[in-house]
Design a protein around this motif. Structure first.
Motif, PDB file in Angstrom:
ATOM      1  N   VAL A 297       3.929 -19.867 -39.328  1.00 40.72           N
ATOM      2  CA  VAL A 297       4.645 -18.709 -39.852  1.00 40.72           C
ATOM      3  C   VAL A 297       4.030 -18.248 -41.171  1.00 40.72           C
ATOM      4  N   GLY A 298       3.802 -19.220 -42.064  1.00 42.09           N
ATOM      5  CA  GLY A 298       3.255 -18.872 -43.370  1.00 42.09           C
ATOM      6  C   GLY A 298       1.942 -18.129 -43.225  1.00 42.09           C
ATOM      7  N   ALA A 299       1.077 -18.640 -42.351  1.00 41.54           N
ATOM      8  CA  ALA A 299      -0.240 -18.033 -42.199  1.00 41.54           C
ATOM      9  C   ALA A 299      -0.136 -16.657 -41.553  1.00 41.54           C
ATOM     10  N   VAL A 300       0.718 -16.520 -40.532  1.00 44.70           N
ATOM     11  CA  VAL A 300       0.833 -15.215 -39.866  1.00 44.70           C
ATOM     12  C   VAL A 300       1.439 -14.193 -40.828  1.00 44.70           C
ATOM     13  N   GLY A 302       1.005 -14.154 -43.944  1.00 45.59           N
ATOM     14  CA  GLY A 302      -0.105 -13.791 -44.815  1.00 45.59           C
ATOM     15  C   GLY A 302      -0.982 -12.734 -44.160  1.00 45.59           C
ATOM     16  N   ILE A 303      -1.279 -12.926 -42.883  1.00 50.87           N
ATOM     17  CA  ILE A 303      -2.120 -11.951 -42.172  1.00 50.87           C
ATOM     18  C   ILE A 303      -1.459 -10.573 -42.205  1.00 50.87           C
ATOM     19  N   MET A 304      -0.128 -10.560 -41.993  1.00 51.26           N
ATOM     20  CA  MET A 304       0.581  -9.280 -41.945  1.00 51.26           C
ATOM     21  C   MET A 304       0.476  -8.530 -43.263  1.00 51.26           C
ATOM     22  N   LEU A 305       0.551  -9.284 -44.358  1.00 51.65           N
ATOM     23  CA  LEU A 305       0.551  -8.607 -45.648  1.00 51.65           C
ATOM     24  C   LEU A 305      -0.862  -8.269 -46.113  1.00 51.65           C
ATOM     25  N   ARG A 306      -1.856  -9.039 -45.664  1.00 44.54           N
ATOM     26  CA  ARG A 306      -3.213  -8.801 -46.165  1.00 44.54           C
ATOM     27  C   ARG A 306      -3.993  -7.852 -45.278  1.00 44.54           C
ATOM     28  N   GLN A 307      -3.870  -8.009 -43.944  1.00 44.58           N
ATOM     29  CA  GLN A 307      -4.662  -7.146 -43.070  1.00 44.58           C
ATOM     30  C   GLN A 307      -3.874  -5.917 -42.643  1.00 44.58           C
ATOM     31  N   LEU A 308      -2.597  -5.852 -42.975  1.00 41.98           N
ATOM     32  CA  LEU A 308      -1.733  -4.708 -42.687  1.00 41.98           C
ATOM     33  C   LEU A 308      -1.923  -4.137 -41.285  1.00 41.98           C
ATOM     34  N   ALA A 326       9.299 -11.226 -38.000  1.00 39.15           N
ATOM     35  CA  ALA A 326       9.642  -9.829 -37.741  1.00 39.15           C
ATOM     36  C   ALA A 326      10.051  -9.113 -39.027  1.00 39.15           C
ATOM     37  N   GLU A 327      10.730  -9.793 -39.935  1.00 35.49           N
ATOM     38  CA  GLU A 327      11.120  -9.138 -41.183  1.00 35.49           C
ATOM     39  C   GLU A 327       9.911  -8.851 -42.059  1.00 35.49           C
ATOM     40  N   THR A 328       8.992  -9.825 -42.138  1.00 37.17           N
ATOM     41  CA  THR A 328       7.788  -9.580 -42.929  1.00 37.17           C
ATOM     42  C   THR A 328       7.038  -8.385 -42.377  1.00 37.17           C
ATOM     43  N   GLY A 329       6.922  -8.336 -41.045  1.00 38.04           N
ATOM     44  CA  GLY A 329       6.229  -7.220 -40.414  1.00 38.04           C
ATOM     45  C   GLY A 329       6.926  -5.909 -40.714  1.00 38.04           C
ATOM     46  N   ALA A 330       8.254  -5.923 -40.666  1.00 38.30           N
ATOM     47  CA  ALA A 330       9.008  -4.691 -40.914  1.00 38.30           C
ATOM     48  C   ALA A 330       8.822  -4.247 -42.360  1.00 38.30           C
ATOM     49  N   LEU A 331       8.821  -5.212 -43.287  1.00 38.21           N
ATOM     50  CA  LEU A 331       8.635  -4.867 -44.696  1.00 38.21           C
ATOM     51  C   LEU A 331       7.233  -4.323 -44.933  1.00 38.21           C
ATOM     52  N   ALA A 332       6.256  -4.839 -44.147  1.00 36.09           N
ATOM     53  CA  ALA A 332       4.884  -4.367 -44.317  1.00 36.09           C
ATOM     54  C   ALA A 332       4.692  -3.008 -43.661  1.00 36.09           C
ATOM     55  N   GLY A 333       5.709  -2.521 -42.960  1.00 36.95           N
ATOM     56  CA  GLY A 333       5.640  -1.180 -42.396  1.00 36.95           C
ATOM     57  C   GLY A 333       4.924  -1.056 -41.066  1.00 36.95           C
TER      58      GLY A 333
END
Lengths: 422, 278, 219
Positions: A297-300, A302-308, A326-333
């Protein structure tokens, strides 16, 4: 011959009757291994159990004998109340008999069994003659009455499990239904399926990613190659990868399980070949992270926030990490499309994702995306099976209620059809 | 590196060293062996906890460090765990007496079944499949690994097929048979005890109808081969409503559990690391 | 060879697993248990593939001088250090292979890696859920359609069920919450489960019959 037989039976009946009027006789123990007779004449020993039967346990792998009996007349009542039954076993009718267990008062069955490994404790070999006896025991352990010895009986494994017949019927029903529709699909029948929101969104989302020049993240979840939902996810991955290859967008597939990774690599590679762009496939599209749930989870995240990624697709088996991802992804837009058969996680996906394939829709998705006649055929089979469930439910409820209204018990018989034992 | 980053780094390092010294001294007072190491480890776990929590603010180098450290350590950890528990614990005792002696494992001699089949032979098969799987690393013979994948997928597909046929299909059908009518004992009895948690006749009957229709309409929602229009569409609509209510209830149910997890972590920081509360 | 043998393997093992379910005899049980053992053992071999993939991706990042290569280095060092301590340890004053005992692995370092690094990070990430569930609830709040409102209303009722400040209203809420969890919940879960069961069974059947072969690179 006949008159003689009748005389003998009459005589024995009379003797029995005269015995019954006098004090019940104490059955002499057949074995010599334990003292079972009341030593003090002032206390009457309890009545023995009756109708003792020993049978090979049905529908099992062997190494098990089931005993059943009628409780002693003094079970729960009488001067010498029976508090327990002690079960004795021997491989010879003469003994020596060993205690193999006990049952509390009121019990009428006991299973004498062992594990199937020959070095297991108390191993019970199959195809060996066995004899059993049960002592009705009072609170004072020395006051007890043995039953007569039953046997011989042998344990053995069975080759068909009767209790599972309803499953066999279901397998046959569903198998034939599937084969029928697969055949129709092969013959080119036009099979209609209604549009499904989440599926239409997949194409759209890939298009958007291409326009934005951003990658697509595909998460296969925590399942292993043993989970059917992961296998369904491979099919969806195949379709997504093919579109991605056609649009020349970048795909990221981080994996939790190495075997899933191996399979996903094969799937993506084949999709790129199918799309006619084998050279665009890169080894680092599908890679392994870690076998630890939260490490993954931590690594994925990270991918969501860095590679957008423009789009995150979650398909397969998910546990507590569903909301974290899913929340991290939603926050990353990112646009998010999810599908899982983990009932407890569906609510989180529903809240945090743009589209969620609920339960069975995940399995239907592969057929939708591919529009392959064979896959659509099996979808038809699923629908007919659901129709069968609905009909059975209606019939069953009807039977149950009519029977209840007329105080009959046959309403429950219908329920028995679906009962799987063992 | 920007000025801010340098300042933050220095602060983190100073705090870390401070905590290390402080916890080490504390451990020494308590008479713990290896107190320097102990102080270091407790400080590590506190800093890693903070590093992960910092993700809530935004992605940052400290989180990135903790994340990469965690991925590496956990991958290595599970690798060794798998080696010791499965290869050494389960496989080697079946294959070689001298190797199991070397790994200090009791050798499992197996047995001859029917005089012609030695049970330990079957343990060579997964080794062969495992080696086939590793052929993936070769670009020329990589396709052979599909044999191993096919074995795993086939076996588990069969297993799951039969398992779900029973638990999710057969056994669910008969549980939808619920009593839908009531044993009529007059209108007063029927309308008595209207509380939702009580077992008044009206409440029980309505609940059973909702369960019954909910299952049917839920199933109708999952129909793929028919357009959801007309009466069918209405049923499907009711089905998705029931689903959504359930998802909401399940969501609400989980909230409390999650909050208690957070309380657990905060307790660690304040009690075990800072020693502020007890 | 490349396509046929895997399909045959899938068919044979898949059918066997279906048939063995109906055969209680111990010979069928032995084979069943062996097959499950095999899968576990093959899984450990697969870990080598995983480690290789992890190594390669991060090694490439370092050798290609990608911007985040420092973190890749951290990852590789921690990976190999843990693996080293997973196999070697200082036992009785000298370095050597360490062994698994009844209380787990002997290595001091290895156990500390779990206790002081893996566990705190794991439980902290898990605890992040508390924040995420709050932001997810907020998201559900803003959605204005019938379905989202139903979901939110049910969630609110269940969340408020233990709230002591609501007075007599609280009793009604907790009654309603329990009813929601016992009645509609049961119905919906059963419908979902039957659907999932059918989907799984259909997919598994397609796999066994070789119709569904995405898992070996052919969709």
């Amino acid at each position: 011959m006949k008159p003689l037989l009748i005389t003998v039976s009459l005589l024995s009946l009379m003797t029995a009757a005269s015995f019954a009027q006098s004090d019940p006789p104490v059955e002499q123990p057949m074995a010599t291994d334990s003292t079972m007779v009341a030593s003090t004449p002032s206390i009457t020993p309890p009545a023995p159990v009756s109708s003792l039967e020993a049978k090979d346990s049905p529908d099992d792998h062997g190494h098990s004998i089931t005993l059943s009996w009628e409780p002693s007349a003094d079970d729960g009542a009488g001067a010498a109340t029976v508090t327990s039954y002690v079960i004795y076993h021997s491989t010879s009718p003469e003994g020596p008999f060993d205690s193999v267990g006990s049952a509390i008062s009121g019990a009428t069955t006991f299973t004498h069994s062992s594990a199937k490994e020959s070095d297991a404790a108390g191993f019970l070999a199959d195809y060996v003659d066995r004899y059993y006896r049960i002592d009705a025991v009072t609170a004072d352990q020395t006051i007890r009455t043995p039953s007569s010895v039953v046997g011989p009986v042998q344990s053995s494994g069975q080759w068909y499990n009767d209790g599972r017949t309803p499953v066999a019927v279901a397998v046959a029903f569903f198998g034939l239904l599937s084969l029928f529709f697969l055949k129709r699909a092969k013959a080119g029948a036009d099979l209609y399926v209604r549009p499904l929101g989440g599926i239409e969104a997949v194409d759209e989302a890939i298009g958007r990613a291409t326009e934005m020049g951003k990658p697509i993240l595909y998460v296969l979840g925590l399942g292993t190659a043993s989970d059917i939902s992961t296998i369904a996810s491979f099919t969806i991955l195949g379709r997504v990868a093919k579109r991605v290859a056609e649009y020349q967008t970048h795909l990221i597939v981080p994996c939790y399980d190495p075997i899933v990774m191996a399979v996903a690599q094969e799937t993506v590679k084949a999709a790129y070949m199918d799309a006619g762009r084998p050279d665009d496939y890169k080894e680092d599209m599908v890679y392994f992270l870690t076998n630890s749930q939260f490490g993954y989870v931590g690594a994925v995240n990270g991918i969501m926030l860095r590679q957008l990624p423009a789009t995150n697709v979650y398909m397969g088996k998910f546990y507590a990490e569903s909301l974290l991802l899913a929340e991290t992804g939603a926050l990353a837009g990112s646009i998010q499309i999810s599908g899982t058969d983990e009932v407890a996680q569906i609510p989180f996906f529903v809240v945090a994702c743009d589209y969620t394939l609920i339960g069975e829709e995940l399995y239907a998705a592969s057929a939708y995306l591919g529009r392959e006649p064979l896959l659509l055929g099996s979808l038809k089979a699923q629908d007919y099976a659901k129709a069968a469930v609905i009909i059975c439910a209606l019939l069953g409820a009807l039977a149950l209620n009519i029977a209840a209204a007329s105080n009959a018990t046959w309403g429950l018989t219908f329920k028995e059809f679906f009962k799987v034992t063992n | 590196m920007s000025r801010l980053a340098i300042i933050v780094t220095i602060c983190v390092v100073v705090l870390f060293l401070g905590s290390w010294i402080f916890k080490a001294l504390q451990a020494q007072d308590a008479g713990v062996d290896h107190y320097l190491l102990r102080g270091f480890l407790v400080t590590c776990s506190a800093f890693l906890t903070l590093a992960i929590l910092s993700f809530l603010y935004k992605d940052n180098p400290i989180y990135k460090f903790a994340e990469h450290l965690y991925v590496g350590i956990s991958a290595g950890y599970w690798m060794s765990q798998g080696f010791w528990s499965t290869i050494v614990g389960n496989l080697i005792p079946r294959l070689s007496q001298s190797l199991s002696g070397f790994f200090k494992q009791p050798y499992n001699a197996g047995e001859w079944m029917g005089g012609f089949f030695y049970t330990n032979w079957v343990f060579y098969v997964p080794v062969i499949f495992g080696v086939l799987l590793l052929m993936r690393l070769s670009s020329k013979y990589g396709w052979i690994s599909r044999w191993a994948l096919a074995f795993i997928v086939g076996t588990t597909a069969g297993l799951q097929f039969i398992r779900y046929m029973r638990s999710d299909f057969i056994e669910q059908i008969s549980s939808t048979f619920v009593p839908l009518l009531v044993d009529w004992q007059g209108i007063g009895h029927f309308f008595s005890n209207l509380s939702l948690s009580a077992t008044g006749q009206l409440v029980a009957m309505v609940s059973n109808w909702i369960i019954f229709l909910g299952v049917l309409c839920g199933l109708i929602y999952f129909f793929f081969s028919k357009e959801h229009t007309g009466l069918f569409g209405k049923a499907s609509r009711f089905g998705i409503w029931i689903l959504m209510v359930t998802f909401g209830a399940s969501f609400g149910y989980t909230v409390m559990g999650r909050v208690s997890l957070l309380v657990g972590r905060i307790t660690f920081l304040f009690r075990d690391w800072l020693g502020i509360t007890s | 060879m490349k396509r046929q043998i895997p399909l045959v393997l899938v068919l044979i093992f898949g059918l066997f697993m279906v048939i063995q379910y109906f055969i209680p005899h111990e010979s069928s049980e032995w084979i069943y248990e062996y097959l499950l053992d095999w899968i576990t053992i093959i899984g450990v071999f697969a870990l080598v593939l995983g480690i290789w993939s992890l190594f390669k991706v991060n090694y490439d990042k370092i050798s290609q001088r990608k911007p985040d290569r420092g973190y890749s280095l951290v990852l590789l060092i921690s990976l190999f250090a843990t693996m080293f301590f997973g196999f070697f340890a200082k036992v009785d004053g000298s370095w050597g292979l360490h062994f698994s005992t009844a209380d787990g692995l002997q290595s001091y370092m290895y156990r500390h890696a779990y206790e002081y690094i893996i566990r705190p990070i794991q439980s902290t990430i898990f605890s992040l859920l508390a924040f995420f569930i709050a932001s997810a609830a907020y998201r559900a709040f803003r959605a204005r359609n019938v379905l989202a409102s139903l979901l939110l209303a049910a969630a609110l009722i269940v969340m408020l069920r233990f709230n002591p400040y609501l007075g007599p209203l609280g009793d009604y809420i907790s009654e309603a919450a329990n009813w929601l969890l016992n009645v509609p919940n049961l119905a919906a879960k059963r419908a979902i489960v039957i659907g999932i069961g059918l989907g799984m069974v259909a997919t598994a059947l397609k796999v066994i019959l070789g119709i569904e072969r995405s898992y070996m690179g052919k969709g």
